[in-house]
Scaffold this active site. Sequence first.
Site, PDB file in Angstrom:
ATOM      1  N   TYR A 173       0.820  -1.228   0.064  1.00  0.00           N
ATOM      2  CA  TYR A 173       0.021   0.045   0.104  1.00  0.00           C
ATOM      3  C   TYR A 173       0.869   1.374  -0.059  1.00  0.00           C
ATOM      4  O   TYR A 173       1.568   1.663   0.988  1.00  0.00           O
ATOM      5  CB  TYR A 173      -0.806  -0.058   1.358  1.00  0.00           C
ATOM      6  CG  TYR A 173      -2.037  -1.022   1.332  1.00  0.00           C
ATOM      7  CD1 TYR A 173      -2.270  -1.914   0.248  1.00  0.00           C
ATOM      8  CD2 TYR A 173      -2.821  -1.063   2.229  1.00  0.00           C
ATOM      9  CE1 TYR A 173      -3.265  -2.666   0.266  1.00  0.00           C
ATOM     10  CE2 TYR A 173      -3.870  -2.071   2.495  1.00  0.00           C
ATOM     11  CZ  TYR A 173      -4.350  -2.966   1.333  1.00  0.00           C
ATOM     12  OH  TYR A 173      -5.099  -3.717   1.292  1.00  0.00           O
ATOM     13  N   GLY A 183     -23.167   5.933  -3.365  1.00  0.00           N
ATOM     14  CA  GLY A 183     -23.574   6.579  -4.400  1.00  0.00           C
ATOM     15  C   GLY A 183     -22.441   6.853  -5.223  1.00  0.00           C
ATOM     16  O   GLY A 183     -22.501   7.778  -5.920  1.00  0.00           O
TER      17      GLY A 183
END
Length: 304
Positions: free
Chosen positions: A36, A194
């Site tokens: 990462y 969303g």
Amino acid sequence: MSLSGAYGPTDDAESLRVLHAYLDAGGTLLDTGDFYGAGHNEMLIGRALRERSREDAVLSVKFGATIAPTGMPLGFDGRPEHVATSLAYSLRRLDVDHLDVYRPARLDPEVPIEETIGAVQEQVEAGYVRHIGLSEVGAETIRRAAAVAPISDLQIEYSLLTRGIEANGILETCRELGIGITAYGVLAKGMVAGRSGGAREAFPRFQGENLAHNQALLDQLRDLAEAKGASMAQLAIAWVAAQGEDIVPLVGARRMDQVTSMLGSTAVHLDAEDLTRIDEALPVGAARGDRYPTVFMDQLDSER
């Protein structure tokens, strides 16, 4: 991962505030990978823990993914000699003397899982690792790994839209063997909240008719979330948590409001009627589109 540039620029000072807010609220699990941000994430967590007791956090680290200087993935290295080297660097970057869970990020197709897990078990016996985990592997590989050493948990994608482990024998195998599930992607890579566009457009579930279909599935639950006084994200986290005490939702956060939302999900109670309604609205296999682009799907032992 989100604190190390996976979804856009980040600020280390804000990231440290996020980590401390989570830990101060009683959160314990910190999941990272040595790849990462090419080690940035481990160093960031190390900075946060330097100001606290080591026992404040359960450190779960993935290893084995190889990357180029550009950050692009190159493959996976599960060779026993690579295990020891990767662990040495992770311990130094995190500035700790042991890891709570250590796991290969993916199955190396060139190295038997027995050899990789055997090498991690050597580090358990040496005191540098407490528990062994797996990530994105199928039922057969889980059994082979568990025959070599005790396996604590399997990290795998599991959400309202990703329920494959219920159908392909993975969840059943883990429960048979007493292996927990660390569920990532519980917000369906942001779709639950969303979010779409940007890097997500590379994922088939966010493309064209697939996106419209999948968003319509989730829209069926918005009034349930409202009735619970919860956001859709909190409902999604609570649903994963409600699937069993052996399943832990893993939620990425890079802003303070996301930490608050994550913690608030623990107050969302879903009864049997709620769970039945959710199952009817989003049954196993309802989502359209693969969860990763083809090149990455081909690397998932869990999908074979």
